[in-house]
Write an enzyme that holds these catalytic residues in place. Structure first.
Site, PDB file in Angstrom:
ATOM      1  CG  ASP A  75      -0.790  -2.123 -61.478  1.00 50.67           C
ATOM      2  OD1 ASP A  75       0.377  -2.031 -61.087  1.00 50.67           O
ATOM      3  OD2 ASP A  75      -1.102  -2.350 -62.653  1.00 50.67           O
ATOM      4  CG  HIS A  77      -5.747  -1.283 -62.729  1.00 51.84           C
ATOM      5  ND1 HIS A  77      -5.695  -0.427 -63.798  1.00 51.84           N
ATOM      6  CD2 HIS A  77      -4.654  -2.078 -62.819  1.00 51.84           C
ATOM      7  CE1 HIS A  77      -4.612  -0.691 -64.519  1.00 51.84           C
ATOM      8  NE2 HIS A  77      -3.945  -1.698 -63.945  1.00 51.84           N
ATOM      9  CG  ASP A 104      -1.218   0.714 -64.445  1.00 56.78           C
ATOM     10  OD1 ASP A 104      -1.282  -0.439 -64.909  1.00 56.78           O
ATOM     11  OD2 ASP A 104      -0.755   1.673 -65.075  1.00 56.78           O
ATOM     12  CG  ASP A 107      -7.701   3.089 -67.676  1.00 53.59           C
ATOM     13  OD1 ASP A 107      -6.684   3.250 -68.368  1.00 53.59           O
ATOM     14  OD2 ASP A 107      -8.724   3.797 -67.792  1.00 53.59           O
ATOM     15  NE  ARG A 108      -7.542  -3.879 -67.716  1.00 57.94           N
ATOM     16  CZ  ARG A 108      -7.663  -4.649 -68.767  1.00 57.94           C
ATOM     17  NH1 ARG A 108      -8.837  -5.131 -69.095  1.00 57.94           N
ATOM     18  NH2 ARG A 108      -6.614  -4.950 -69.513  1.00 57.94           N
ATOM     19  CG  ASN A 136       0.669   0.705 -68.676  1.00 63.62           C
ATOM     20  OD1 ASN A 136       0.756   0.378 -67.495  1.00 63.62           O
ATOM     21  ND2 ASN A 136      -0.084   0.044 -69.526  1.00 63.62           N
ATOM     22  CG  HIS A 137      -3.796   1.480 -67.371  1.00 60.89           C
ATOM     23  ND1 HIS A 137      -4.942   1.332 -68.110  1.00 60.89           N
ATOM     24  CD2 HIS A 137      -3.109   0.329 -67.527  1.00 60.89           C
ATOM     25  CE1 HIS A 137      -4.968   0.135 -68.669  1.00 60.89           C
ATOM     26  NE2 HIS A 137      -3.857  -0.496 -68.318  1.00 60.89           N
ATOM     27  CG  HIS A 185       3.467   1.177 -63.857  1.00 58.31           C
ATOM     28  ND1 HIS A 185       2.603   0.712 -62.880  1.00 58.31           N
ATOM     29  CD2 HIS A 185       3.004   0.668 -65.034  1.00 58.31           C
ATOM     30  CE1 HIS A 185       1.665  -0.035 -63.440  1.00 58.31           C
ATOM     31  NE2 HIS A 185       1.880  -0.078 -64.746  1.00 58.31           N
ATOM     32  NE  ARG A 235       2.839  -5.601 -70.083  1.00 56.48           N
ATOM     33  CZ  ARG A 235       1.920  -5.548 -69.120  1.00 56.48           C
ATOM     34  NH1 ARG A 235       0.726  -5.054 -69.392  1.00 56.48           N
ATOM     35  NH2 ARG A 235       2.191  -5.978 -67.905  1.00 56.48           N
ATOM     36  CG  HIS A 262       3.356  -2.918 -66.227  1.00 57.15           C
ATOM     37  ND1 HIS A 262       2.264  -2.316 -66.823  1.00 57.15           N
ATOM     38  CD2 HIS A 262       4.156  -3.311 -67.253  1.00 57.15           C
ATOM     39  CE1 HIS A 262       2.401  -2.355 -68.144  1.00 57.15           C
ATOM     40  NE2 HIS A 262       3.538  -2.949 -68.453  1.00 57.15           N
TER      41      HIS A 262
HETATM   42  O1  LIG Z   1      -5.094  -2.987 -67.494  1.00 58.39           O
HETATM   43  C1  LIG Z   1      -4.167  -3.781 -67.360  1.00 58.39           C
HETATM   44  O2  LIG Z   1      -4.297  -4.963 -67.158  1.00 58.39           O
HETATM   45  C2  LIG Z   1      -2.825  -3.254 -67.535  1.00 58.39           C
HETATM   46  N1  LIG Z   1      -2.044  -2.843 -66.550  1.00 58.39           N
HETATM   47  N2  LIG Z   1      -0.927  -2.413 -67.109  1.00 58.39           N
HETATM   48  N3  LIG Z   1      -0.986  -2.556 -68.453  1.00 58.39           N
HETATM   49  C3  LIG Z   1      -2.177  -3.085 -68.748  1.00 58.39           C
HETATM   50  C4  LIG Z   1      -2.614  -3.336 -70.105  1.00 58.39           C
HETATM   51  C5  LIG Z   1      -3.898  -3.742 -70.386  1.00 58.39           C
HETATM   52  C6  LIG Z   1      -4.286  -3.948 -71.703  1.00 58.39           C
HETATM   53  C7  LIG Z   1      -3.393  -3.743 -72.731  1.00 58.39           C
HETATM   54  C8  LIG Z   1      -2.103  -3.348 -72.456  1.00 58.39           C
HETATM   55  C9  LIG Z   1      -1.707  -3.132 -71.148  1.00 58.39           C
HETATM   56 MN   LIG Z   2      -1.988  -2.307 -64.467  1.00 56.07          MN
HETATM   57 MN   LIG Z   3       0.607  -1.083 -66.101  1.00 54.03          MN
END
Ligand SMILES: O=C(O)c1nn[nH]c1-c1ccccc1
Ligand SMILES: [Mn+2]
Ligand SMILES: [Mn+2]
Ligand SMILES: [Mn+2]
Length: 334
Positions: A75, A77, A104, A107-108, A136-137, A185, A235, A262
Site C-alpha cells: 500500500d 495510499h 491500495d 485514498d487516505r 480494495n481501494h 492485495h 472489517r 492491505h
Molecule cells: O484505508 C485503509 O486503511 C485500508 N486499506 N485497506 N483497507 C482499508 C480499509 C479502510 C477502511 C475501511 C475498510 C478498509
Molecule cells: Mn490499504
Molecule cells: Mn487494502
C-alpha cells in the site's frame, strides 16, 4: 482527447503519442513542487493504461530474468513523498529494475492522483517491467469515502475520476512471480479448493466492483489470522484465514509463499504462517499518525526475498483526506 489543445503557456514537458522517461522525470518534479500536468495528458495516460491492463491476465505471470531484479511494494495510499523516498533509497524503475505495486495506491494520503499518474506513466513506458495488482481501494465505494474521488475532482475534474474508476476495474487481481510467489492485495479464500487456474479463469471484466462475496472480493479483502482455520473479518467484509489454510493453498499450487499487503505492519513487513504468508506495506507513518515503518521486498533471479524498511519523510503541510468529500452525514445535511 485530440480535441483538447495544450495552451502555449503550459510550462510542462509535452507528451506525444508514447510515454517517455523525459516526460516522467518532468512530471515527478512538477508533482514535488505541487504542480499538476495538463488534463489532456491525464486522459491520455489513464486511457493508455486502461487498455494495457485490460488486456493482461487476471493473474499476470512474470519471471525475474538474469541481470534483472524486482521490487514488490505494498500500500502507498497517496503518500507521494514517501514513495519518492522509496525510489531514492532503492532506485527508480528501469528496464532491468522491475517494480510491482500490490494495490491500495490511492485514498487516505492527499497525493493520490500524483501516485496513480506516476505508477500509470511507468506502466505505459515499460508495460512488461512494471506490474500493478488491484487493491480494495481501487474501487468506487472506497474512493468516494476515503478521498480519491474528491481529490480527482478538486485537482482535475469528474471525467478524470470516471476514467480512473474504469481503469481500476480493468486491473489484474494477482501476479505470479517465478511460479513461486503469488502476490495479491488481500489474501486467501473461503474455499480450500481454489487453485491458480481458478484465478486465471476468473473473468474480472464481468464484475467491475468486488461486491460482498466471491473470489474477487476475497482476493482484495481477506486478512491472515494466527489461529488455524477461518474466522470472521474485523472489517465486516471477507474473512480471516489461518496458517493451515495458507499451507494447503501453497502446497496445492506449488507455491513458496503468498505475498500480500492491505494491513499496516509496524516494521513495514511481517512473515506470518511459518513464512508462507508475507505482508508488505509501503506507507510509513500511515495517515501521518501510526508510528509504522514502510517496507519493500527485493527479489533477484534466484528468487530470494530481501526485506528493506524505510521511514517517512517530511511532506508539504496537507493533511490526509484533505479532499475527502463531505461525510455522508454532511452530504445529507446539505
Ligand atoms: O484505508 C485503509 O486503511 C485500508 N486499506 N485497506 N483497507 C482499508 C480499509 C479502510 C477502511 C475501511 C475498510 C478498509
Ligand atoms: Mn490499504
Ligand atoms: Mn487494502
Ligand atoms: Mn506523512
Amino acid at each position: 482527447i485530440d480535441s483538447i489543445k495544450v495552451e502555449d503557456t503550459y510550462d510542462g514537458h509535452k507528451l506525444g503519442d508514447v510515454m517517455t522517461q523525459e516526460f516522467i522525470d518532468d512530471m515527478i518534479e512538477r508533482f514535488k513542487n505541487g504542480k499538476k500536468i495538463h488534463r489532456k495528458y491525464v486522459f491520455q495516460i489513464i486511457k493508455a493504461v486502461k487498455e494495457l491492463v485490460y488486456a493482461e491476465a487476471t493473474m499476470v505471470e512474470m519471471e525475474v530474468e538474469k541481470d534483472t531484479s524486482l521490487t514488490v511494494c505494498g500500500d502507498t495510499h497517496g503518500q507521494y513523498f514517501d514513495l519518492m523516498e522509496l525510489f531514492r533509497l532503492n532506485g527508480f524503475p528501469t528496464d532491468n529494475h522491475m517494480y510491482l505495486f500490490n494495490g491500495d495506491f490511492v485514498d487516505r494520503g492527499s497525493w493520490s492522483t500524483e501516485i496513480a499518474l506516476l505508477l500509470y506513466a511507468y506502466k505505459w513506458l515499460r508495460p512488461n517491467r512494471f506490474f500493478l495488482n488491484r487493491g480494495n481501494h481501487e474501487t468506487d465505494d472506497m474512493n468516494k469515502v476515503y478521498g480519491f474521488e474528491g481529490e480527482c475532482k478538486a485537482k482535475y475534474n469528474e471525467k478524470t475520476f470516471k476514467l480512473f474508476s474504469e481503469s481500476f476495474s480493468a486491473l489484474p487481481l494477482a501476479t505470479l512471480i517465478g511460479k513461486k510467489y503469488l502476490t495479491l492485495h488481500g489474501g486467501l479464500f473461503s474455499d480450500d479448493k481454489v487453485t491458480l487456474d481458478d484465478i486465471r479463469k476468473l473473468d474480472r471484466h464481468k464484475q467491475r466492483q468486488p461486491g460482498q462475496a466471491g473470489l474477487m472480493m476475497e482476493m482484495l479483502w481477506t486478512d491472515p489470522q494466527p489461529q488455524p482455520g477461518r474466522g470472521p473479518s474485523k472489517r465486516g467484509v471477507g474473512l480471516q484465514f489461518g496458517p493451515d489454510v495458507t499451507k494447503r493453498f501453497c502446497d496445492n499450487n506449488g507455491l513458496e509463499a503468498v505475498i500480500r499487503s492491505h494491513e499496516v505492519r509496524m516494521e513495514g513487513y511481517e512473515e506470518e504462517h511459518n513464512g508462507k504468508c508475507i505482508t508488505v506495506f509501503s506507507a510509513p507513518k500511515y495517515c501521518d499518525t501510526t508510528e509504522n515503518k514502510g517496507a519493500y521486498i527485493n527479489i533477484g533471479p534466484e528468487l530470494k526475498l530481501e526485506f528493506h524498511k524505510f521511514d517517512a519523510v517530511p511532506h508539504p503541510d496537507i493533511k490526509p483526506m484533505a479532499y475527502a468529500q463531505n461525510s455522508l452525514m454532511q452530504q445529507m445535511a446539505m
